[in-house]
Design a protein around this motif. Structure first.
Motif, PDB file in Angstrom:
ATOM      1  N   ASP A  75       0.837  -1.202   0.000  1.00 12.21           N
ATOM      2  CA  ASP A  75       0.000   0.000   0.000  1.00 12.21           C
ATOM      3  C   ASP A  75       0.874   1.255   0.000  1.00 12.21           C
ATOM      4  O   ASP A  75       1.920   1.311   0.656  1.00 12.21           O
ATOM      5  N   ALA A  76       0.418   2.253  -0.732  1.00 10.46           N
ATOM      6  CA  ALA A  76       1.181   3.493  -0.841  1.00 10.46           C
ATOM      7  C   ALA A  76       1.281   4.182   0.517  1.00 10.46           C
ATOM      8  O   ALA A  76       0.338   4.169   1.311  1.00 10.46           O
ATOM      9  N   LEU A  77       2.439   4.782   0.768  1.00 17.56           N
ATOM     10  CA  LEU A  77       2.639   5.578   1.970  1.00 17.56           C
ATOM     11  C   LEU A  77       2.483   7.052   1.626  1.00 17.56           C
ATOM     12  O   LEU A  77       3.051   7.528   0.633  1.00 17.56           O
ATOM     13  N   GLY A  78       1.733   7.771   2.443  1.00 17.42           N
ATOM     14  CA  GLY A  78       1.657   9.213   2.299  1.00 17.42           C
ATOM     15  C   GLY A  78       2.795   9.882   3.042  1.00 17.42           C
ATOM     16  O   GLY A  78       3.672   9.220   3.618  1.00 17.42           O
ATOM     17  N   PRO A  79       2.811  11.202   3.053  1.00 20.33           N
ATOM     18  CA  PRO A  79       3.840  11.916   3.813  1.00 20.33           C
ATOM     19  C   PRO A  79       3.748  11.579   5.293  1.00 20.33           C
ATOM     20  O   PRO A  79       2.695  11.169   5.800  1.00 20.33           O
ATOM     21  N   LEU A  80       4.857  11.744   5.999  1.00 21.31           N
ATOM     22  CA  LEU A  80       4.832  11.577   7.448  1.00 21.31           C
ATOM     23  C   LEU A  80       3.811  12.538   8.062  1.00 21.31           C
ATOM     24  O   LEU A  80       3.709  13.693   7.654  1.00 21.31           O
ATOM     25  N   ALA A  81       3.087  12.063   9.054  1.00 20.75           N
ATOM     26  CA  ALA A  81       2.047  12.881   9.677  1.00 20.75           C
ATOM     27  C   ALA A  81       2.615  13.913  10.637  1.00 20.75           C
ATOM     28  O   ALA A  81       1.965  14.916  10.933  1.00 20.75           O
ATOM     29  N   ALA A  82       3.822  13.671  11.127  1.00 22.96           N
ATOM     30  CA  ALA A  82       4.465  14.598  12.070  1.00 22.96           C
ATOM     31  C   ALA A  82       5.968  14.397  11.967  1.00 22.96           C
ATOM     32  O   ALA A  82       6.435  13.332  11.544  1.00 22.96           O
ATOM     33  N   PRO A  83       6.742  15.397  12.337  1.00 17.65           N
ATOM     34  CA  PRO A  83       8.204  15.253  12.252  1.00 17.65           C
ATOM     35  C   PRO A  83       8.709  14.114  13.139  1.00 17.65           C
ATOM     36  O   PRO A  83       8.168  13.858  14.219  1.00 17.65           O
ATOM     37  N   VAL A  84       9.741  13.446  12.659  1.00 22.58           N
ATOM     38  CA  VAL A  84      10.445  12.442  13.470  1.00 22.58           C
ATOM     39  C   VAL A  84      11.926  12.787  13.440  1.00 22.58           C
ATOM     40  O   VAL A  84      12.406  13.430  12.502  1.00 22.58           O
ATOM     41  N   ARG A  85      12.646  12.332  14.463  1.00 25.99           N
ATOM     42  CA  ARG A  85      14.023  12.779  14.611  1.00 25.99           C
ATOM     43  C   ARG A  85      14.884  11.676  15.205  1.00 25.99           C
ATOM     44  O   ARG A  85      14.466  10.949  16.108  1.00 25.99           O
ATOM     45  N   LEU A  86      16.116  11.576  14.692  1.00 27.42           N
ATOM     46  CA  LEU A  86      17.124  10.691  15.257  1.00 27.42           C
ATOM     47  C   LEU A  86      18.433  11.463  15.311  1.00 27.42           C
ATOM     48  O   LEU A  86      18.864  12.034  14.301  1.00 27.42           O
ATOM     49  N   GLU A  87      19.056  11.524  16.480  1.00 27.23           N
ATOM     50  CA  GLU A  87      20.334  12.209  16.630  1.00 27.23           C
ATOM     51  C   GLU A  87      21.404  11.232  17.077  1.00 27.23           C
ATOM     52  O   GLU A  87      21.153  10.374  17.927  1.00 27.23           O
ATOM     53  N   ARG A  88      22.585  11.375  16.518  1.00 28.36           N
ATOM     54  CA  ARG A  88      23.737  10.604  16.949  1.00 28.36           C
ATOM     55  C   ARG A  88      24.902  11.556  17.161  1.00 28.36           C
ATOM     56  O   ARG A  88      25.138  12.439  16.329  1.00 28.36           O
ATOM     57  N   THR A  89      25.618  11.372  18.231  1.00 24.30           N
ATOM     58  CA  THR A  89      26.825  12.146  18.478  1.00 24.30           C
ATOM     59  C   THR A  89      28.019  11.232  18.259  1.00 24.30           C
ATOM     60  O   THR A  89      28.156  10.208  18.939  1.00 24.30           O
ATOM     61  N   GLU A  90      28.845  11.588  17.280  1.00 23.97           N
ATOM     62  CA  GLU A  90      29.940  10.715  16.871  1.00 23.97           C
ATOM     63  C   GLU A  90      31.181  11.547  16.563  1.00 23.97           C
ATOM     64  O   GLU A  90      31.131  12.785  16.502  1.00 23.97           O
ATOM     65  N   ASP A  91      32.267  10.847  16.333  1.00 26.34           N
ATOM     66  CA  ASP A  91      33.525  11.509  15.987  1.00 26.34           C
ATOM     67  C   ASP A  91      33.521  11.796  14.485  1.00 26.34           C
ATOM     68  O   ASP A  91      34.139  11.079  13.699  1.00 26.34           O
ATOM     69  N   VAL A  92      32.791  12.844  14.096  1.00 20.95           N
ATOM     70  CA  VAL A  92      32.679  13.239  12.684  1.00 20.95           C
ATOM     71  C   VAL A  92      33.256  14.642  12.520  1.00 20.95           C
ATOM     72  O   VAL A  92      33.377  15.406  13.483  1.00 20.95           O
ATOM     73  N   PRO A  93      33.649  14.998  11.296  1.00 16.08           N
ATOM     74  CA  PRO A  93      34.317  16.298  11.090  1.00 16.08           C
ATOM     75  C   PRO A  93      33.452  17.506  11.429  1.00 16.08           C
ATOM     76  O   PRO A  93      33.951  18.523  11.897  1.00 16.08           O
ATOM     77  N   ASN A  94      32.153  17.403  11.156  1.00 15.89           N
ATOM     78  CA  ASN A  94      31.239  18.517  11.415  1.00 15.89           C
ATOM     79  C   ASN A  94      29.831  17.969  11.523  1.00 15.89           C
ATOM     80  O   ASN A  94      29.553  16.826  11.111  1.00 15.89           O
ATOM     81  N   ASP A  95      28.935  18.767  12.057  1.00 13.00           N
ATOM     82  CA  ASP A  95      27.528  18.363  12.110  1.00 13.00           C
ATOM     83  C   ASP A  95      26.997  18.181  10.692  1.00 13.00           C
ATOM     84  O   ASP A  95      27.310  18.968   9.784  1.00 13.00           O
ATOM     85  N   ARG A  96      26.192  17.156  10.521  1.00 11.23           N
ATOM     86  CA  ARG A  96      25.534  16.921   9.225  1.00 11.23           C
ATOM     87  C   ARG A  96      24.069  16.624   9.471  1.00 11.23           C
ATOM     88  O   ARG A  96      23.729  15.769  10.303  1.00 11.23           O
ATOM     89  N   LEU A  97      23.212  17.318   8.747  1.00  9.60           N
ATOM     90  CA  LEU A  97      21.768  17.129   8.840  1.00  9.60           C
ATOM     91  C   LEU A  97      21.251  16.440   7.584  1.00  9.60           C
ATOM     92  O   LEU A  97      21.612  16.814   6.465  1.00  9.60           O
ATOM     93  N   HIS A  98      20.406  15.456   7.792  1.00  4.16           N
ATOM     94  CA  HIS A  98      19.674  14.815   6.697  1.00  4.16           C
ATOM     95  C   HIS A  98      18.202  15.085   6.936  1.00  4.16           C
ATOM     96  O   HIS A  98      17.641  14.612   7.938  1.00  4.16           O
ATOM     97  N   LEU A  99      17.566  15.850   6.064  1.00  5.96           N
ATOM     98  CA  LEU A  99      16.127  16.071   6.124  1.00  5.96           C
ATOM     99  C   LEU A  99      15.498  15.229   5.020  1.00  5.96           C
ATOM    100  O   LEU A  99      15.700  15.500   3.831  1.00  5.96           O
ATOM    101  N   ALA A 100      14.784  14.197   5.404  1.00  5.57           N
ATOM    102  CA  ALA A 100      14.269  13.233   4.444  1.00  5.57           C
ATOM    103  C   ALA A 100      12.748  13.275   4.401  1.00  5.57           C
ATOM    104  O   ALA A 100      12.084  13.598   5.397  1.00  5.57           O
ATOM    105  N   PHE A 101      12.216  12.917   3.233  1.00  2.32           N
ATOM    106  CA  PHE A 101      10.776  12.987   2.998  1.00  2.32           C
ATOM    107  C   PHE A 101      10.332  11.782   2.171  1.00  2.32           C
ATOM    108  O   PHE A 101      11.035  11.351   1.257  1.00  2.32           O
ATOM    109  N   ARG A 102       9.168  11.281   2.474  1.00  2.00           N
ATOM    110  CA  ARG A 102       8.545  10.311   1.574  1.00  2.00           C
ATOM    111  C   ARG A 102       8.079  11.042   0.315  1.00  2.00           C
ATOM    112  O   ARG A 102       7.644  12.191   0.379  1.00  2.00           O
TER     113      ARG A 102
END
Length: 428
Positions: A229-256
């Motif tokens: 069955d087809a998925l519509g857009p997310l009904a509300a924002p969801v979030r996952l954060e990870r703190t790691e040894d990376v060069p700089n903060d990186r944001l991924h804003l994803a959408f169906r």
């Protein structure tokens, strides 16, 4: 004016679909095979199997020793490889025309008789290879698991696109020889496969050669799962954060997004290009050039066929900048775009970039063969390579605006944030 690459298609008695596209410009032929099995066809507890077979297919078959497939074709000057994705697995080689029959014989032997060589030793060996690949490409790379996190955040548990193609190492460890034999028998069948020949070959010769080498493989007809069955857009924002040894903060804003090869998907794809997919896109102009709070911006749309697609914006944050402010600026631009839509210049630039990319891709014999296989397997019409740009040009500014308002809303975002160690942000 539509493109006019020659496209000829035929289905063999065993269900194998064959596409032949003559191109005598160079004395080579690309043999491209798409099998309708990817990670979306896997079941819980059996993830990673599609990718595992990409490796096992080079470990020998009934008449071919382990490693001989590569050795035989490279000795003839051939180039070859394979890849796995959500919707398919593909195998491809480009060879001098005189080596085409060798390539066809090798492919037919492994597609028809691989299981003669899939024993415990080969399974154990390739499990170890996959684990090493995961360590190198995912676990030991900065942001290496970010897209895995994106899939798991955007798509619900149990959805075909929830897990990555690399799969679960625990699932692979638990797999028996009988399990992997059953997976191959289920999916590697003529009626679930497309063979494309693109290059210096006559049409009827191409069909005759494929039938000669693949026609004996027994049909394996069965009911195959249709799209979920087809998925519509997310009904509300969801979030996952990870703190790691990376060069700089990186944001991924994803959408169906809507499923691939629909006007709605085309419109959403153009919207993402206008927002962040080009050097002239509005997010680049604002965040990278004017405010200088982002090191880079990348936006893209990936078309899938199983009820939904995926679009995302990736932003590398300047180390001294406020990551929350960067995200807030993106949300402002999304809201503005949903109301105003693209400017004429933005849409023209997005269309021009899409046209350049498409024509550049088709200019490569290998990539053209891949596109032909893709359209034949996933959309039932390899001739769409010639009409893709016409469909894209038919998208209106209003459709782009409406797609953004429906699918790229701030409230429909899934955010995966990789934060440099020692930092933590709070976003309402």
């Amino acid at each position: 004016m539509p493109l006019d690459y020659p496209v000829h298609e035929r289905t063999l008695p065993n269900g194998l679909r064959v596409v032949v596209s003559p191109d005598p410009s160079v004395p080579n032929v690309t043999l491209n095979i798409w099998v309708g099995v990817g990670s979306r066809h896997e079941t819980p507890g059996r993830t990673g199997f599609a990718h595992l077979f990409e490796h096992l297919m080079f470990q020998g078959s009934r008449s071919v020793a382990s490693g001989e497939h590569f050795e035989a074709l490279m000795a003839q000057g051939g180039r070859l490889n394979a890849t796995t994705w959500f919707d398919r697995t593909n195998y491809f080689e480009t060879v001098p025309k005189g080596a085409l029959e060798l390539a066809l014989w090798l492919e037919a032997d492994r597609h028809g008789h691989l299981l003669d060589a899939v024993n415990q030793a080969n399974l154990d060996n390739q499990r170890d290879v996959v684990k090493e690949e995961k360590r190198q490409r995912y676990d030991n790379q900065p942001y290496g698991n970010a897209l895995t996190d994106v899939y798991a955040t955007v798509f619900p548990e149990g959805h075909p696109y929830h897990h990555p193609t690399i799969g679960s190492m625990e699932d692979l460890d638990a797999a028996s020889v009988e399990d992997v034999h059953a997976f191959f028998t289920e999916h590697y069948a003529p009626d679930n496969t497309v063979v494309t020949l693109c290059g210096d070959i006559e049409v009827e010769d191409g069909f005759a050669l494929v039938e000669r080498y693949f026609g004996h493989i027994a049909a394996n007809p069965r009911d195959r799962r249709g799209p979920v069955d087809a998925l519509g857009p997310l009904a509300a924002p969801v979030r996952l954060e990870r703190t790691e040894d990376v060069p700089n903060d990186r944001l991924h804003l994803a959408f169906r997004l809507p499923v691939d090869e629909t006007p709605e998907f085309d419109a959403a794809s153009l919207a993402l290009d206008a927002l962040g997919g080009l050097a002239s896109s509005r997010l680049v102009r604002r965040l990278v050039r004017r405010e200088q709070i982002a090191l880079g911006v990348h936006a893209t749309a990936w078309g899938f066929v199983d009820g939904v697609s995926l679009g995302f914006v990736v932003l590398d944050v300047v180390p001294e900048a406020d990551t929350a402010a960067v995200e807030a600026a993106v949300l402002e631009e999304l809201e503005r775009f949903a109301v105003d839509g693209p400017t004429e210049a933005e849409l023209d630039a997005a269309l021009a970039q899409a046209e350049r990319s498409w024509l550049s891709m088709l200019a490569s014999q290998e990539e053209r063969a891949d596109a032909l296989s893709s359209y034949a397997l996933l959309h039932g019409d390899p001739g769409r390579v010639n009409t893709h740009l016409d469909r894209l040009r038919a998208v209106t500014p209003e459709q782009v605006r409406d797609a953004a308002a429906t699918w790229l809303r701030p409230d429909s975002r899934a955010v995966v944030a990789y934060l440099a160690a020692g930092e933590k942000e709070e976003v309402a």
